[in-house]
Motif scaffolding. Structure first.
Motif, PDB file in Angstrom:
ATOM      1  N   ARG A 144       6.279 -10.005   9.304  1.00  0.00           N
ATOM      2  CA  ARG A 144       5.166 -10.544   8.528  1.00  0.00           C
ATOM      3  C   ARG A 144       4.680  -9.512   7.513  1.00  0.00           C
ATOM      4  O   ARG A 144       4.800  -8.295   7.716  1.00  0.00           O
ATOM      5  CB  ARG A 144       4.012 -10.973   9.433  1.00  0.00           C
ATOM      6  N   PHE A 145       4.137 -10.039   6.430  1.00  0.00           N
ATOM      7  CA  PHE A 145       3.629  -9.228   5.322  1.00  0.00           C
ATOM      8  C   PHE A 145       2.254  -9.768   4.976  1.00  0.00           C
ATOM      9  O   PHE A 145       2.123 -10.915   4.547  1.00  0.00           O
ATOM     10  CB  PHE A 145       4.601  -9.323   4.140  1.00  0.00           C
ATOM     11  N   LEU A 146       1.227  -8.955   5.184  1.00  0.00           N
ATOM     12  CA  LEU A 146      -0.154  -9.391   4.961  1.00  0.00           C
ATOM     13  C   LEU A 146      -0.755  -8.665   3.768  1.00  0.00           C
ATOM     14  O   LEU A 146      -0.599  -7.459   3.618  1.00  0.00           O
ATOM     15  CB  LEU A 146      -1.022  -9.102   6.197  1.00  0.00           C
TER      16      LEU A 146
ATOM     17  N   ASP B 275       9.143   5.259   7.880  1.00  0.00           N
ATOM     18  CA  ASP B 275       7.888   5.431   7.148  1.00  0.00           C
ATOM     19  C   ASP B 275       7.408   4.139   6.495  1.00  0.00           C
ATOM     20  O   ASP B 275       6.257   4.052   6.066  1.00  0.00           O
ATOM     21  CB  ASP B 275       8.053   6.494   6.054  1.00  0.00           C
ATOM     22  N   LEU B 276       8.267   3.122   6.386  1.00  0.00           N
ATOM     23  CA  LEU B 276       7.906   1.918   5.625  1.00  0.00           C
ATOM     24  C   LEU B 276       6.872   1.036   6.304  1.00  0.00           C
ATOM     25  O   LEU B 276       5.896   0.633   5.654  1.00  0.00           O
ATOM     26  CB  LEU B 276       9.170   1.116   5.306  1.00  0.00           C
ATOM     27  N   PRO B 277       7.018   0.673   7.565  1.00  0.00           N
ATOM     28  CA  PRO B 277       6.049  -0.235   8.181  1.00  0.00           C
ATOM     29  C   PRO B 277       4.664   0.397   8.297  1.00  0.00           C
ATOM     30  O   PRO B 277       4.505   1.619   8.240  1.00  0.00           O
ATOM     31  CB  PRO B 277       6.644  -0.498   9.572  1.00  0.00           C
TER      32      PRO B 277
ATOM     33  N   TYR C  94      -5.564  -3.876   0.931  1.00  0.00           N
ATOM     34  CA  TYR C  94      -4.445  -3.197   1.564  1.00  0.00           C
ATOM     35  C   TYR C  94      -3.371  -4.193   1.993  1.00  0.00           C
ATOM     36  O   TYR C  94      -3.604  -5.410   2.057  1.00  0.00           O
ATOM     37  CB  TYR C  94      -4.889  -2.325   2.728  1.00  0.00           C
ATOM     38  N   GLN C  95      -2.182  -3.662   2.225  1.00  0.00           N
ATOM     39  CA  GLN C  95      -1.047  -4.441   2.690  1.00  0.00           C
ATOM     40  C   GLN C  95      -0.662  -3.987   4.087  1.00  0.00           C
ATOM     41  O   GLN C  95      -0.786  -2.810   4.418  1.00  0.00           O
ATOM     42  CB  GLN C  95       0.156  -4.265   1.755  1.00  0.00           C
ATOM     43  N   VAL C  96      -0.198  -4.930   4.871  1.00  0.00           N
ATOM     44  CA  VAL C  96       0.329  -4.623   6.195  1.00  0.00           C
ATOM     45  C   VAL C  96       1.778  -5.094   6.233  1.00  0.00           C
ATOM     46  O   VAL C  96       2.057  -6.283   6.065  1.00  0.00           O
ATOM     47  CB  VAL C  96      -0.472  -5.308   7.316  1.00  0.00           C
ATOM     48  N   LEU C  97       2.699  -4.143   6.422  1.00  0.00           N
ATOM     49  CA  LEU C  97       4.120  -4.464   6.561  1.00  0.00           C
ATOM     50  C   LEU C  97       4.481  -4.355   8.035  1.00  0.00           C
ATOM     51  O   LEU C  97       4.440  -3.271   8.611  1.00  0.00           O
ATOM     52  CB  LEU C  97       4.974  -3.511   5.725  1.00  0.00           C
TER      53      LEU C  97
END
Length: 296
Positions: free
Chosen positions: A188-190, A125-127, A178-181
């Motif tokens: 990468r972490f956006l 569920d994290l990404p 928003y964040q992108v994991l």
């Protein structure tokens, strides 16, 4: 002589299952054993133990169901208070901004104590893409932008930022944050600020994930930042124009390093705490990127 059989069931993604990592079910032996020449009959003490075990199982099941219902109510109240993270959503609660922020802090603490995911870093569920609904540093609910003492506390003692409550959620120029994991192999972490409603662009602050530290902490290092514009002066651009964000991340040393500790996670809601103590409340974002980030 076979007295019974034992079956064990384990979760496909154990990190998502909380304390219910596995369950063992043991079937009682057959009641008749011809080779021994006698029948097994339950005694009164055996029946008493069975009755107590059944009552205990029923109680635990009831408590679990009640706990899930309580957690759902806490989630509903939290999302009702912060809505989509906009100032308009806060004003619709009928509370002052300070009152709302205080209650949000309380709800976040309660949910963190009920985290259903013991190992977020291994949970499927994290990404993904997560929309920021609220961010705060504990204790910032009472911070006043116009207070000189609050500014002194922020500048010299590492206190909460007076700017944060004034800025976060202002949707006049920002559509969403928003964040992108994106875990292995991309690592990468956006962090994306979407202001496409006004200027057709986004600001992306990109970081490289350097380590999954333990069950819940992610270590990263900011690497670069850039604007992507798909519309300039009313003219659509394809491909979008890329403009470098003027911060020399490579020269920041350890100041470019950060961490993100996930303290609450399910498939729709995530609460994480940054390395400087800022709390982020995010929900799963279904809306696509306004400007495609593929290849950047």
């Amino acid at each position: 002589m076979q007295l019974g059989r034992t079956f064990a069931a384990s979760a496909k993604h154990p990190g998502c299952m909380g304390s219910l990592m596995s369950q063992t079910i043991t079937f009682a032996p057959a009641s008749k054993y011809p080779s021994l020449g006698f029948k097994c009959k339950p005694t009164s003490s055996t029946l008493g133990r069975r009755s107590k075990n059944a009552a205990r199982i029923a109680l635990l099941s009831s408590l679990k169901d009640q706990g899930s219902e309580d957690t759902n109510l806490l989630e509903e109240e939290l999302l009702g208070l912060i809505g989509d993270g906009s100032l308009d959503a806060v004003s619709k609660t009928g509370r002052s901004r300070t009152e709302t922020n205080r209650r949000v802090e309380d709800l976040v603490q309660e949910l963190q104590q009920r985290n259903p995911t013991v190992e977020p870093n291994t949970c499927a569920d994290l990404p993904g893409r997560w929309r920021l609904l609220s961010s705060f540093k504990p204790g910032s609910a009472t911070v006043n932008f116009f207070s000189l003492s609050d500014w002194n506390n922020y500048l010299f003692n590492g206190g909460p930022s007076p700017v944060q409550n004034l800025v976060v959620g202002n949707t006049r120029t920002v559509s969403r944050v928003y964040q992108v994991l994106d875990l292995a192999p991309a690592n990468r972490f956006l962090n994306v600020v979407d202001f496409s409603k006004e200027s057709g662009g986004v600001l992306v602050i990109a970081a490289r994930i350097t380590e999954l530290d333990g069950p819940s902490n992610i270590k990263f290092r900011f690497s670069n930042g850039f604007f992507l514009f798909k519309r300039v002066f009313g003219r659509e651009l394809d491909p979008p124009v890329k403009v470098i964000y003027p911060v020399p991340f490579g020269l920041l040393g350890d100041r470019a390093k950060g961490g993100l500790n996930t303290t609450y996670l399910n498939k729709d809601l995530r609460i994480s705490v940054g390395s400087k103590g800022t709390v982020f409340v995010l929900k799963r974002e279904e809306e696509n990127d306004s400007v495609s980030l593929v290849g950047y």
